[in-house]
Enzyme design. Structure first.
Site, mmCIF file in Angstrom:
data_model
loop_
_atom_site.group_PDB
_atom_site.id
_atom_site.type_symbol
_atom_site.label_atom_id
_atom_site.label_comp_id
_atom_site.label_asym_id
_atom_site.label_seq_id
_atom_site.Cartn_x
_atom_site.Cartn_y
_atom_site.Cartn_z
ATOM 1 C CG ASP A 1 0.244 -2.420 6.272
ATOM 2 O OD1 ASP A 1 -0.672 -2.554 7.099
ATOM 3 O OD2 ASP A 1 0.105 -1.808 5.187
ATOM 4 C CG HIS B 1 -1.940 0.999 1.343
ATOM 5 N ND1 HIS B 1 -1.674 2.320 1.686
ATOM 6 C CD2 HIS B 1 -3.285 0.923 1.172
ATOM 7 C CE1 HIS B 1 -2.814 2.993 1.703
ATOM 8 N NE2 HIS B 1 -3.798 2.179 1.390
ATOM 9 C CE LYS C 1 -7.470 -0.440 6.120
ATOM 10 N NZ LYS C 1 -8.410 0.026 5.086
ATOM 11 C CB CYS D 1 -3.638 3.231 -1.633
ATOM 12 S SG CYS D 1 -4.792 4.561 -1.287
ATOM 13 C CD GLN E 1 -6.913 -4.661 4.056
ATOM 14 O OE1 GLN E 1 -7.891 -5.357 4.277
ATOM 15 N NE2 GLN E 1 -7.011 -3.366 3.782
#
Length: 411
Positions: A205, A128, A231, A369, A208
């Protein structure tokens, strides 16, 4: 970690916990397939935020009166809940606005003081922008370079090529746990182990990953891990950075102000210990109260159950979409989250998404993104249907029917 459930979960009852899913869009029942963008909120989260403002609103760590104590207890309680959810120590968890802030914190407070000309940072093709742009800015200021780990035809990292990049000048490897475009689940535990052997720090990261699968950051073995609350069915403007204590102790503050200090004199300031050293100013207190409620909600369901539910939905959706003429799915990794990026031959992604919206179906279209990933596939944009545990098989059927309808309109 999350406790196991003995009884099967009534997913219809779970869906009823989400008020927005009962509404209509353009006269059609809402089908929300954009959870990779932001997760919907259960009533318990909405009520927790409402209750805070109605009954407990005060600033944290500044007042000894009842409301101040209640606000502080609720805010720090959310930190403790999130720490248990991630299996990390509470004193290593910095609360912030989300993954973007968390990565910038590492970039400016850890990397910027350390990197020099000749050093390198390794990123992956599937990152991202939030895990690309901060490193570019740091590289420009330090003279460091960026190397890119590539992906194969299925959207999986080429691990041999990745490991070949981990040469002595590399100081940091930053990668996503789960791709927001491809759904690819990266073997972060193995990758971090290989980086650690070479003395390379790692940042993962987890935007997700945290909402969809059991997490054990301690077992992953990274140096930094970032999550985003909205999220995870929590409020926007919430998230966290986990960092090893030795890093937090060595890193200078990123933003200065109130609450991140021990003592301030005009001659100089003594800063608070981490994580508070990085939490200047009044935080999003109500948001974190809501995030604490979201963690409670997800934990009560059990992340293993959520993962299994979403994998079943993904398998059903893949089979249904395979029957749509001219449809191409981007990313077919062996281990994949419930994210499906696709295009239909002869139709622009934005046109598809716009017409699907008129059918009540909310998907995302665009570059997500992830410009470098779009460039890799040679397309300007894709459509993305991202599923969550509150979605249903019937919604997938309706989505595919709507897709076939709009495909014919665009033919």
């Amino acid at each position: 970690m999350n406790a196991a459930h003995s009884a099967p979960i009534d997913w219809t009852a779970v869906r009823a916990d989400f008020p927005v899913l009962t509404r209509e869009v353009h006269g059609k029942p809402l089908i929300y397939f954009d959870s990779a963008n932001t997760g919907q909120k259960p009533a318990s989260v909405i009520e927790a935020v409402d209750d805070f403002y109605r009954n407990h609103n005060a600033n944290v760590s500044r007042a000894v009166h009842a409301l101040g104590s209640e606000a502080t207890e609720a805010y720090e309680g959310a930190r403790a809940k999130l720490a248990r959810f991630l299996n990390v120590r509470v004193e290593e968890l910095v609360l912030c606005s989300g993954t973007t802030f968390a990565i910038n914190l590492v970039a400016y407070s850890w990397a910027l003081p350390r990197l020099r000309a000749g050093d390198a940072i390794v990123l992956t093709r599937m990152e991202h922008h939030a895990n690309i742009v901060p490193w570019q800015l740091v590289a420009q200021r330090t003279g460091a370079t960026i190397k890119v780990a590539e992906i194969d035809a299925r959207g999986q990292l080429d691990l041999n090529q990745l490991y070949s990049l981990l040469t002595p000048e590399v100081k940091l490897l930053a990668l996503t746990h789960v791709s927001n475009v491809l759904g690819t689940v990266n073997p972060v535990r193995e990758i971090c182990r290989e980086a650690r052997k070479r003395g390379i720090a790692t940042l993962v990261d987890g935007s997700q990953a945290a909402p969809h699968r059991p997490l054990d950051i301690a077992a992953i073995g990274c140096d930094f891990y970032a999550v985003t609350g909205h999220k995870m069915s929590g409020p926007t403007g919430t998230g966290a950075l986990w960092a090893r204590r030795e890093h937090l102790d060595a890193m200078p503050p990123f933003i200065g102000g109130g609450e991140m200090i021990k003592e301030v004199r005009f001659e100089g300031t003594v800063f608070a210990d981490g994580p508070r050293k990085f939490e200047a100013g009044t935080p999003n207190i109500a948001g974190f109260v809501g995030l604490g409620a979201a963690v409670d909600y997800l934990s009560a369901l059990g992340m293993a159950h959520i993962d299994a539910r979403e994998q079943a939905l993904l398998a059903y959706a893949n089979e249904a979409l395979s029957q749509v003429p001219g449809l191409r799915i981007f990313g077919q990794a062996q281990e994949k989250a419930a994210v499906i990026s696709f295009l239909v031959e002869g139709a622009h992604a934005h046109d598809l998404a716009t017409l699907l919206d008129l059918e009540g179906v909310a998907i995302r279209s665009g570059h997500h993104c992830a410009h470098p990933l779009m460039q890799h596939f040679g397309v300007p944009a894709t459509c993305r249907a991202s599923l969550a545990f509150y979605n249903t098989h019937d919604e997938i059927d309706a989505f595919v029917a709507a897709l076939n309808k709009v495909r014919k309109l665009l033919a």
